[in-house]
Motif scaffolding. Sequence first.
Motif, PDB file in Angstrom:
ATOM      1  N   ASN A 265       0.856  -1.154  -0.016  1.00 43.74           N
ATOM      2  CA  ASN A 265       0.084   0.128  -0.228  1.00 43.74           C
ATOM      3  C   ASN A 265       1.255   1.211  -0.195  1.00 43.74           C
ATOM      4  O   ASN A 265       0.330   1.749   0.097  1.00 43.74           O
ATOM      5  CB  ASN A 265      -1.234  -0.108   1.546  1.00 43.74           C
ATOM      6  N   ILE A 266       1.841   1.067   0.553  1.00 42.28           N
ATOM      7  CA  ILE A 266       3.060   2.670   0.276  1.00 42.28           C
ATOM      8  C   ILE A 266       2.770   2.893  -0.552  1.00 42.28           C
ATOM      9  O   ILE A 266       3.021   4.305  -1.362  1.00 42.28           O
ATOM     10  CB  ILE A 266       4.582   1.965   1.141  1.00 42.28           C
ATOM     11  N   ALA A 267       3.486   1.917  -2.053  1.00 35.63           N
ATOM     12  CA  ALA A 267       3.527   2.354  -3.424  1.00 35.63           C
ATOM     13  C   ALA A 267       2.060   2.972  -4.227  1.00 35.63           C
ATOM     14  O   ALA A 267       1.660   4.158  -4.862  1.00 35.63           O
ATOM     15  CB  ALA A 267       3.911   1.675  -4.229  1.00 35.63           C
ATOM     16  N   VAL A 268       0.942   2.465  -3.717  1.00 34.86           N
ATOM     17  CA  VAL A 268      -0.252   2.596  -4.229  1.00 34.86           C
ATOM     18  C   VAL A 268      -0.748   4.321  -3.451  1.00 34.86           C
ATOM     19  O   VAL A 268      -1.337   5.227  -4.231  1.00 34.86           O
ATOM     20  CB  VAL A 268      -1.422   1.966  -3.586  1.00 34.86           C
ATOM     21  N   GLY A 269      -0.930   3.833  -1.712  1.00 35.46           N
ATOM     22  CA  GLY A 269      -0.670   5.280  -1.855  1.00 35.46           C
ATOM     23  C   GLY A 269      -0.216   6.745  -2.011  1.00 35.46           C
ATOM     24  O   GLY A 269      -0.834   7.726  -2.027  1.00 35.46           O
ATOM     25  N   ALA A 270       1.259   6.686  -2.030  1.00 33.14           N
ATOM     26  CA  ALA A 270       1.884   7.156  -2.389  1.00 33.14           C
ATOM     27  C   ALA A 270       1.873   7.891  -3.697  1.00 33.14           C
ATOM     28  O   ALA A 270       1.606   9.362  -3.676  1.00 33.14           O
ATOM     29  CB  ALA A 270       3.682   7.139  -2.401  1.00 33.14           C
ATOM     30  N   ALA A 271       1.374   7.078  -4.395  1.00 32.82           N
ATOM     31  CA  ALA A 271       1.100   7.504  -5.530  1.00 32.82           C
ATOM     32  C   ALA A 271      -0.369   8.376  -5.820  1.00 32.82           C
ATOM     33  O   ALA A 271      -0.013   9.034  -6.510  1.00 32.82           O
ATOM     34  CB  ALA A 271       0.519   6.235  -7.518  1.00 32.82           C
ATOM     35  N   TYR A 272      -0.842   7.592  -5.130  1.00 35.46           N
ATOM     36  CA  TYR A 272      -2.191   8.597  -5.773  1.00 35.46           C
ATOM     37  C   TYR A 272      -2.406   9.937  -4.544  1.00 35.46           C
ATOM     38  O   TYR A 272      -3.310  10.716  -5.656  1.00 35.46           O
ATOM     39  CB  TYR A 272      -3.585   7.854  -4.911  1.00 35.46           C
ATOM     40  N   TRP A 273      -1.554  10.170  -4.557  1.00 37.99           N
ATOM     41  CA  TRP A 273      -0.952  11.467  -3.154  1.00 37.99           C
ATOM     42  C   TRP A 273      -0.116  12.207  -4.286  1.00 37.99           C
ATOM     43  O   TRP A 273      -0.737  13.557  -4.333  1.00 37.99           O
ATOM     44  CB  TRP A 273      -0.251  11.445  -1.471  1.00 37.99           C
ATOM     45  N   VAL A 274       0.803  12.214  -5.194  1.00 37.64           N
ATOM     46  CA  VAL A 274       1.911  12.317  -5.867  1.00 37.64           C
ATOM     47  C   VAL A 274       0.258  12.976  -6.998  1.00 37.64           C
ATOM     48  O   VAL A 274       0.146  14.568  -7.354  1.00 37.64           O
ATOM     49  CB  VAL A 274       2.338  11.898  -6.127  1.00 37.64           C
ATOM     50  N   LEU A 275      -0.261  11.926  -7.035  1.00 36.88           N
ATOM     51  CA  LEU A 275      -1.508  12.100  -8.831  1.00 36.88           C
ATOM     52  C   LEU A 275      -2.366  13.661  -8.411  1.00 36.88           C
ATOM     53  O   LEU A 275      -2.750  14.602  -8.925  1.00 36.88           O
ATOM     54  CB  LEU A 275      -2.189  11.030  -9.404  1.00 36.88           C
ATOM     55  N   LEU A 276      -3.120  13.279  -6.735  1.00 31.98           N
ATOM     56  CA  LEU A 276      -3.947  14.140  -6.901  1.00 31.98           C
ATOM     57  C   LEU A 276      -3.011  15.483  -6.769  1.00 31.98           C
ATOM     58  O   LEU A 276      -3.944  16.568  -6.580  1.00 31.98           O
ATOM     59  CB  LEU A 276      -4.215  13.780  -4.562  1.00 31.98           C
ATOM     60  N   ALA A 277      -2.271  15.720  -5.879  1.00 33.85           N
ATOM     61  CA  ALA A 277      -1.576  16.961  -4.796  1.00 33.85           C
ATOM     62  C   ALA A 277      -1.379  17.601  -7.210  1.00 33.85           C
ATOM     63  O   ALA A 277      -1.801  18.529  -7.422  1.00 33.85           O
ATOM     64  CB  ALA A 277       0.190  17.173  -4.669  1.00 33.85           C
ATOM     65  N   GLU A 278      -0.628  16.520  -7.483  1.00 32.64           N
ATOM     66  CA  GLU A 278      -0.466  17.048  -9.340  1.00 32.64           C
ATOM     67  C   GLU A 278      -1.672  17.831  -9.825  1.00 32.64           C
ATOM     68  O   GLU A 278      -1.662  19.012 -10.929  1.00 32.64           O
ATOM     69  CB  GLU A 278       0.652  16.082 -10.025  1.00 32.64           C
ATOM     70  N   ARG A 279      -2.390  16.677  -9.614  1.00 29.78           N
ATOM     71  CA  ARG A 279      -3.703  17.643 -10.315  1.00 29.78           C
ATOM     72  C   ARG A 279      -4.038  18.640  -9.569  1.00 29.78           C
ATOM     73  O   ARG A 279      -5.282  19.794 -10.739  1.00 29.78           O
ATOM     74  CB  ARG A 279      -4.619  15.995 -10.559  1.00 29.78           C
ATOM     75  N   PHE A 280      -4.676  18.661  -8.654  1.00 30.55           N
ATOM     76  CA  PHE A 280      -4.920  20.390  -8.123  1.00 30.55           C
ATOM     77  C   PHE A 280      -4.412  21.207  -7.841  1.00 30.55           C
ATOM     78  O   PHE A 280      -4.842  22.513  -8.358  1.00 30.55           O
ATOM     79  CB  PHE A 280      -5.360  19.751  -6.806  1.00 30.55           C
ATOM     80  N   LEU A 281      -3.016  21.579  -8.180  1.00 33.94           N
ATOM     81  CA  LEU A 281      -2.223  22.111  -8.441  1.00 33.94           C
ATOM     82  C   LEU A 281      -1.588  22.216 -10.004  1.00 33.94           C
ATOM     83  O   LEU A 281      -0.182  22.367  -9.709  1.00 33.94           O
ATOM     84  CB  LEU A 281      -0.722  22.337  -7.006  1.00 33.94           C
ATOM     85  N   ALA A 282      -2.015  21.729 -10.380  1.00 32.15           N
ATOM     86  CA  ALA A 282      -1.595  21.923 -12.154  1.00 32.15           C
ATOM     87  C   ALA A 282      -1.278  22.671 -13.044  1.00 32.15           C
ATOM     88  O   ALA A 282      -1.039  24.096 -12.487  1.00 32.15           O
ATOM     89  CB  ALA A 282      -2.646  21.684 -13.312  1.00 32.15           C
ATOM     90  N   ALA A 283       0.584  22.538 -13.145  1.00 31.55           N
ATOM     91  CA  ALA A 283       1.590  23.230 -13.382  1.00 31.55           C
ATOM     92  C   ALA A 283       1.240  23.459 -15.032  1.00 31.55           C
ATOM     93  O   ALA A 283       2.088  25.212 -15.016  1.00 31.55           O
ATOM     94  CB  ALA A 283       3.265  22.019 -13.378  1.00 31.55           C
ATOM     95  N   ASP A 284       0.180  23.631 -15.261  1.00 31.71           N
ATOM     96  CA  ASP A 284       0.008  24.031 -16.507  1.00 31.71           C
ATOM     97  C   ASP A 284      -1.062  25.594 -16.630  1.00 31.71           C
ATOM     98  O   ASP A 284      -1.600  25.826 -17.148  1.00 31.71           O
ATOM     99  CB  ASP A 284      -0.600  23.483 -17.969  1.00 31.71           C
ATOM    100  N   GLY A 285      -1.766  25.329 -14.873  1.00 30.95           N
ATOM    101  CA  GLY A 285      -2.290  26.581 -15.200  1.00 30.95           C
ATOM    102  C   GLY A 285      -3.968  26.119 -15.160  1.00 30.95           C
ATOM    103  O   GLY A 285      -4.786  27.169 -14.476  1.00 30.95           O
ATOM    104  N   THR A 286      -4.516  24.608 -14.868  1.00 28.47           N
ATOM    105  CA  THR A 286      -5.360  24.322 -15.574  1.00 28.47           C
ATOM    106  C   THR A 286      -6.181  24.472 -13.970  1.00 28.47           C
ATOM    107  O   THR A 286      -5.667  23.855 -13.244  1.00 28.47           O
ATOM    108  CB  THR A 286      -5.686  23.040 -16.196  1.00 28.47           C
ATOM    109  N   PRO A 287      -7.088  24.655 -14.187  1.00 29.73           N
ATOM    110  CA  PRO A 287      -7.926  25.123 -12.574  1.00 29.73           C
ATOM    111  C   PRO A 287      -8.281  23.269 -11.964  1.00 29.73           C
ATOM    112  O   PRO A 287      -8.384  22.272 -12.705  1.00 29.73           O
ATOM    113  CB  PRO A 287      -9.538  25.763 -12.598  1.00 29.73           C
ATOM    114  N   PRO A 288      -8.535  23.105 -10.805  1.00 32.89           N
ATOM    115  CA  PRO A 288      -9.157  21.735 -10.176  1.00 32.89           C
ATOM    116  C   PRO A 288     -10.439  21.321 -10.523  1.00 32.89           C
ATOM    117  O   PRO A 288     -10.406  20.068 -10.774  1.00 32.89           O
ATOM    118  CB  PRO A 288      -8.462  21.788  -8.722  1.00 32.89           C
ATOM    119  N   ASN A 289     -10.651  22.270 -10.659  1.00 30.82           N
ATOM    120  CA  ASN A 289     -12.107  21.923 -10.992  1.00 30.82           C
ATOM    121  C   ASN A 289     -12.524  21.176  -9.706  1.00 30.82           C
ATOM    122  O   ASN A 289     -12.869  19.566 -10.359  1.00 30.82           O
ATOM    123  CB  ASN A 289     -12.343  21.353 -12.184  1.00 30.82           C
ATOM    124  N   PRO A 290     -13.122  20.629  -8.407  1.00 26.48           N
ATOM    125  CA  PRO A 290     -13.256  19.822  -8.011  1.00 26.48           C
ATOM    126  C   PRO A 290     -14.415  19.985  -7.484  1.00 26.48           C
ATOM    127  O   PRO A 290     -14.875  18.188  -8.071  1.00 26.48           O
ATOM    128  CB  PRO A 290     -12.669  20.758  -6.490  1.00 26.48           C
TER     129      PRO A 290
END
Length: 290
Positions: A265-290
């Motif tokens: 679960n370390i791999a799955v959980g860490a991968a989820y947090w990484v993707l969540l952070a990158e999608r919420f704070l998109a580097a291309d300026g795309t809003p997170p649209n929760p």
Amino acid sequence: LAAAEHLALRGRFDGTLHLIFQPAEEGGGGALRMMGDGLFERFPCDAVFAMHNMPGIPQGQLVLRDGPAMASSDYATIELEGMGGHGAMPHRATDPVVAAASVVMALQTVVSRNVDPLQAAVVTVGALHAGQANNVIPARATLELSVRALDRGVRRLLEQRIRALVEAQAASFGVQARIDWRAGYSVLVNTPAETAFARRVALELLGRERVVEQGPPLTGSEDFAFMLERVPGSYLLIGNGDGRDGHRAGACMVHNPGYDFHDDNIAVGAAYWVLLAERFLAADGTPPNP
């Protein structure tokens, strides 16, 4: 921690990310203490997310739910005081044990007869202490209660009905009742927009076969609920195993000495947090649209 290392080294996001390592979740109210120390004033957040390991769910599966997801938890100590005496002469005593037995049975009607059948509630008498000898009627009996609800209104109703029933039962047996009510954790309510966003991230990472999009609520409690009363967000579960993947220990429930965290679960959980952070704070300026 694995997600933090990856994001620090190779993360692709534009914004501020706070990682909250919260102490004293089990009964210590660590979330309240952190907020009391100025958590959200010092580290403002637009949204907060948390994950809990859960045995009985296939390893690595993610379970999300919007709305009430975990129950409130309150605690009560009830002390019934009568007049002790000889067990052979009960008419010369006022027996708190019989009153306690009646209170236990009466409390079972709170959920079955006072709470809407479509709502969830739990009233558990976890301890009853009275007396030490078979021929002595003790002067007092003590009950310890755990009280849980998935709705704030039901939570208030439970306290009202428990107090009224205990007082009435005690009076009917001629004993005195004292109730020490201790408010515990709040109902954990996931906000819809943030949960929808978290759900999309889960589906992108794992696909529909490994994501439960709207799981059932749990009657366990979690002090992340206090954070959600201040900041919108979502709390999800990651499966620790259901015993069908060869890792039988992964299915052993939490709060059990045989519990064994599933390292995958370390791999799955860490991968989820990484993707969540990158999608919420998109580097291309795309809003997170929760």
